[in-house]
Each structure stands twice: as structure tokens, then as C-alpha cells.
Design a protein around this motif. Structure first.
Motif, PDB file in Angstrom:
ATOM      1  N   SER A 185       0.834  -1.204   0.000  1.00 16.82           N
ATOM      2  CA  SER A 185       0.000   0.000   0.000  1.00 16.82           C
ATOM      3  C   SER A 185       0.868   1.254   0.000  1.00 16.82           C
ATOM      4  O   SER A 185       2.026   1.228   0.421  1.00 16.82           O
ATOM      5  CB  SER A 185      -0.914   0.010   1.225  1.00 16.82           C
ATOM      6  OG  SER A 185      -0.151   0.254   2.402  1.00 16.82           O
ATOM      7  N   ALA A 186       0.282   2.344  -0.449  1.00 15.35           N
ATOM      8  CA  ALA A 186       0.991   3.630  -0.453  1.00 15.35           C
ATOM      9  C   ALA A 186       1.379   4.028   0.970  1.00 15.35           C
ATOM     10  O   ALA A 186       2.458   4.594   1.189  1.00 15.35           O
ATOM     11  CB  ALA A 186       0.119   4.704  -1.095  1.00 15.35           C
ATOM     12  N   SER A 246      -6.946   7.856  -3.071  1.00 16.44           N
ATOM     13  CA  SER A 246      -7.985   7.674  -4.093  1.00 16.44           C
ATOM     14  C   SER A 246      -7.751   6.390  -4.885  1.00 16.44           C
ATOM     15  O   SER A 246      -6.618   5.980  -5.114  1.00 16.44           O
ATOM     16  CB  SER A 246      -8.022   8.880  -5.035  1.00 16.44           C
ATOM     17  OG  SER A 246      -6.775   9.039  -5.682  1.00 16.44           O
ATOM     18  N   GLU A 247      -8.842   5.765  -5.279  1.00 16.49           N
ATOM     19  CA  GLU A 247      -8.760   4.488  -5.993  1.00 16.49           C
ATOM     20  C   GLU A 247      -8.180   4.686  -7.398  1.00 16.49           C
ATOM     21  O   GLU A 247      -8.403   5.710  -8.045  1.00 16.49           O
ATOM     22  CB  GLU A 247     -10.156   3.868  -6.107  1.00 16.49           C
ATOM     23  CG  GLU A 247     -10.761   3.443  -4.783  1.00 16.49           C
ATOM     24  CD  GLU A 247     -10.029   2.282  -4.151  1.00 16.49           C
ATOM     25  OE1 GLU A 247      -9.517   1.430  -4.896  1.00 16.49           O
ATOM     26  OE2 GLU A 247      -9.944   2.232  -2.908  1.00 16.49           O
ATOM     27  N   VAL A 292       2.618   7.539  -8.569  1.00 15.61           N
ATOM     28  CA  VAL A 292       2.850   6.137  -8.906  1.00 15.61           C
ATOM     29  C   VAL A 292       1.775   5.282  -8.249  1.00 15.61           C
ATOM     30  O   VAL A 292       1.483   5.439  -7.053  1.00 15.61           O
ATOM     31  CB  VAL A 292       4.247   5.667  -8.422  1.00 15.61           C
ATOM     32  CG1 VAL A 292       4.523   4.248  -8.906  1.00 15.61           C
ATOM     33  CG2 VAL A 292       5.338   6.614  -8.903  1.00 15.61           C
ATOM     34  N   ALA A 293       1.192   4.370  -9.022  1.00 13.19           N
ATOM     35  CA  ALA A 293       0.184   3.462  -8.484  1.00 13.19           C
ATOM     36  C   ALA A 293       0.848   2.433  -7.571  1.00 13.19           C
ATOM     37  O   ALA A 293       1.972   1.990  -7.814  1.00 13.19           O
ATOM     38  CB  ALA A 293      -0.548   2.759  -9.626  1.00 13.19           C
ATOM     39  N   LYS A 328      -2.419  -0.343  -3.017  1.00  8.74           N
ATOM     40  CA  LYS A 328      -3.590   0.352  -2.486  1.00  8.74           C
ATOM     41  C   LYS A 328      -3.284   1.829  -2.433  1.00  8.74           C
ATOM     42  O   LYS A 328      -2.423   2.278  -1.680  1.00  8.74           O
ATOM     43  CB  LYS A 328      -3.940  -0.170  -1.088  1.00  8.74           C
ATOM     44  CG  LYS A 328      -5.204   0.458  -0.514  1.00  8.74           C
ATOM     45  CD  LYS A 328      -5.532  -0.111   0.844  1.00  8.74           C
ATOM     46  CE  LYS A 328      -6.804   0.533   1.404  1.00  8.74           C
ATOM     47  NZ  LYS A 328      -7.122   0.016   2.760  1.00  8.74           N
ATOM     48  N   GLY A 329      -3.995   2.621  -3.251  1.00  6.79           N
ATOM     49  CA  GLY A 329      -3.723   4.053  -3.322  1.00  6.79           C
ATOM     50  C   GLY A 329      -2.532   4.359  -4.213  1.00  6.79           C
ATOM     51  O   GLY A 329      -1.998   3.482  -4.909  1.00  6.79           O
ATOM     52  N   SER A 330      -2.121   5.614  -4.179  1.00  4.82           N
ATOM     53  CA  SER A 330      -0.988   6.066  -4.995  1.00  4.82           C
ATOM     54  C   SER A 330       0.021   6.806  -4.144  1.00  4.82           C
ATOM     55  O   SER A 330      -0.296   7.300  -3.061  1.00  4.82           O
ATOM     56  CB  SER A 330      -1.472   7.002  -6.114  1.00  4.82           C
ATOM     57  OG  SER A 330      -2.357   6.341  -6.978  1.00  4.82           O
ATOM     58  N   LEU A 331       1.226   6.888  -4.648  1.00  6.73           N
ATOM     59  CA  LEU A 331       2.315   7.583  -3.970  1.00  6.73           C
ATOM     60  C   LEU A 331       2.709   8.800  -4.799  1.00  6.73           C
ATOM     61  O   LEU A 331       2.995   8.675  -5.993  1.00  6.73           O
ATOM     62  CB  LEU A 331       3.510   6.640  -3.827  1.00  6.73           C
ATOM     63  CG  LEU A 331       4.582   7.007  -2.812  1.00  6.73           C
ATOM     64  CD1 LEU A 331       4.040   6.838  -1.391  1.00  6.73           C
ATOM     65  CD2 LEU A 331       5.814   6.123  -3.006  1.00  6.73           C
TER      66      LEU A 331
END
Length: 308
Positions: free
Chosen positions: A216-217, A252-253, A271-272, A275-278
Motif C-alpha cells: 500500500s501507499a 484515491s482508488e 505512482v500506483a 492500495k492508493g498512490s504515492l
């Protein structure tokens, strides 16, 4: 009080300085042997040795504290207490039993949680909301001795391993003075640790910093902070190592595969993750200096994905 001080890195320096300023008689400073550094292999003093020499203290650097010759030297010093802070060697029973007030350790966690070598980094990586410093009577176990004092330190939202290291070094330097007073006036308590609440904070290595974008992020962002400044979290971009120094989480998804670069903004690269983005805000490409993403993006060609 007559004290022998054992410590090696920067984390130990503040406490040594405070003990001397408080008027205690530091009869010896024990630190790890000098090590060669850099291409020239020049021998480098430990931070504790540098400070001890600056303070005019006697310094000893045994290869192994278990050696009979060194133990005899300690007996000659006849300390009331031995203060140990990030020394780097395990003390034998002959030393643990020597001082009147015992061997007192300053440990950078709220024991019994985070016993071991790297409690500061792991508390950030694991997402703890607070940590602290504990003083304890040393025994033959690894950070298992009876607790004397604790001080709690909140972990800020953008806390790094480095910033927390500095805070805890200061708090440890204060706490040991309080503990020494309690030892001397007979008010020091002994609170046994609950082993069922302990966990081990293993040593940090460079491999730990390799980012897995399937995570996850939130996990990745904590890893980035926990391993800043060393050894740092990293991935690959066009075959080159890319260290990431600062990032924000976007919850956000998104449907993109982990590692996919989904957006390049004015001052970030998104970056995807699993879970989530960074949102990468500060980075360092192999062979380049550390910089804000907005500066990196000037003229940089950004690929479709990271290779972590």
C-alpha cells in the motif's frame, strides 16, 4: 557518582556530555575500535571518542569487552555505575555484576516494545504514533532488564528515522541524569518487563529499502521516512537506482498496475501502488544530487513505470 560510560554512535554523545556537565566523575569512556573509512582507508574515530577526547576523558577501545585484561582494567576504575548507550558489544556477567548501582542502559524505545538494534527506524516503518526512551538495569538478555524510567515522544506525521533519532538522543541525555539521581538517592524502581508484549527490531540493511509497489501507499511512505537518511528507500527508473526521500499518500482508488506512473504534475510524480498512490516529492537519481521533484522534472524524460 563515579561512572564508566560505554557508547559508540552520535546517539550516545548527548548523554555523555550531559553526564559530564552534571558533575559526575567519568573515569573512563569505552567505545568501539576505530575503523577505516573512504577510499584512503583513513582510520576514523567514533563520535563518542571524538567527544570524550574533547572533554579530556580517558578512552578505551577493546576489541572485545570479554577479555580478562579489559575486565581487570574496569575493576581498577571501580565505577559506581556503568552507563551503556548503543555501545555495540554484549557485556559479560563479570561486568554486569561489577558496579554498585549496576549497568544502566538507555534504550530508544518504550520497552518491552522494540527490543533490538533498530527501534527508531522500525517505529516509523510500523506506523507507531509514539515511541520514547527507556532506562533499565542490564541483565544477560537482549534489552530484557528491569525498567527504571521512561519518557514518551510523539511521532510526527512526517517524522523520519533521522529526525526521530535526534529527538530521542536529546531525551535520552535528559533521562539518564534523572535515573542517576534516583540511583544515588535510593528511589530508583525496578519494573520487570512483560515479555509477551515485546517484539524484536532487527538490524536495518540496504536491501530493506527496495520498494515493492504491490504494498500500500501508506506502507511505502512509512518505509521512505523510516529509512531516511540511511539506507534510504529506492526503486529503479530506466535501469538506474532512484532513491525516494519524500512522498505523500493519495488514497484515491486507481485501476493501474502497481508501479505505473499515472501522472506527472508540476512538482510530483504519481505512482500506483497495491492500495492508493504515492506522490513522489523529493528524489535522487543515481549519479545525481538529491532534489525536489519539481527541479528533477526540468528536462527529465519520465518512463511509464517504476521498476520496483
Amino acid at each position: 557518582m563515579k561512572i564508566v560510560f560505554m557508547g559508540t554512535p552520535d546517539f550516545s554523545v548527548n548523554a555523555l556530555e550531559n553526564i559530564v556537565k552534571a558533575g559526575h566523575d567519568v573515569v573512563g569512556v569505552i567505545t568501539q575500535p576505530d575503523k577505516p573509512k573512504g577510499r584512503g582507508g583513513k582510520m576514523q574515530y567514533t563520535p563518542v571518542k571524538e567527544k570524550a577526547l574533547e572533554l579530556g576523558l580517558d578512552v578505551y577501545q577493546p576489541q572485545r569487552v570479554k577479555e580478562t585484561e579489559f575486565i581487570e582494567k574496569l575493576k581498577e576504575m571501580n565505577p559506581d555505575a556503568i552507563v551503556v548507550i548503543a555501545f555495540g558489544q554484549i557485556l559479560p556477567k563479570a561486568i554486569l555484576d561489577m558496579p554498585k548501582y549496576g549497568c544502566i542502559n538507555v534504550h530508544a524505545s518504550l520497552l518491552p516494545k522494540y527490543r533490538g538494534a533498530a527501534p527508531i527506524q522500525w517505529s516509523v516503518i510500523d506506523g507507531e504514533k509514539e515511541t520514547g526512551v527507556t532506562t533499565m538495569y542490564m541483565n544477560e538478555g537482549l534489552d530484557t532488564g528491569d525498567i527504571i524510567d521512561k519518557v514518551v515522544v510523539p511521532i510526527d506525521k512526517k517524522e523520519t528515522g533521522g529526525s526521530l533519532f535526534d529527538k530521542l538522543a536529546i531525551e535520552g541525555g535528559k533521562l539518564i541524569l534523572k535515573t542517576l539521581i534516583e540511583l544515588e538517592n535510593g528511589t530508583a524502581v525496578r519494573t520487570p518487563q512483560d515479555d509477551s508484549k515485546s517484539n524484536y527490531a532487527g538490524m536495518i540493511n540496504k536491501q530493506l529499502g527496495k520498494i515493492d509497489f504491490n504494498k500500500s501507499a501508506n506502507e511505502i511512505e512509512r518505509l521512505i521516512r523510516g529509512l531516511n537518511p540511511w539506507p534510504s528507500a529506492y526503486t529503479k527508473m530506466d535501469g538506474k537506482t532512484l532513491k525516494i526521500w519524500d512522498a505523500d499518500v493519495d488514497d484515491s482508488e486507481n485501476d493501474s498496475a502497481p508501479g505505473t506512473i499515472t501522472e506527472v504534475g508540476k512538482d510530483f510524480i504519481r505512482v500506483a501502488t497495491g492500495k492508493g498512490s504515492l506522490k513522489i516529492l523529493e528524489l535522487q537519481l543515481e549519479g545525481k544530487k538529491r532534489m525536489k521533484t519539481r527541479d528533477f522534472l526540468n528536462g527529465a524524460k519520465i518512463p511509464d513505470r517504476m521498476e520496483g
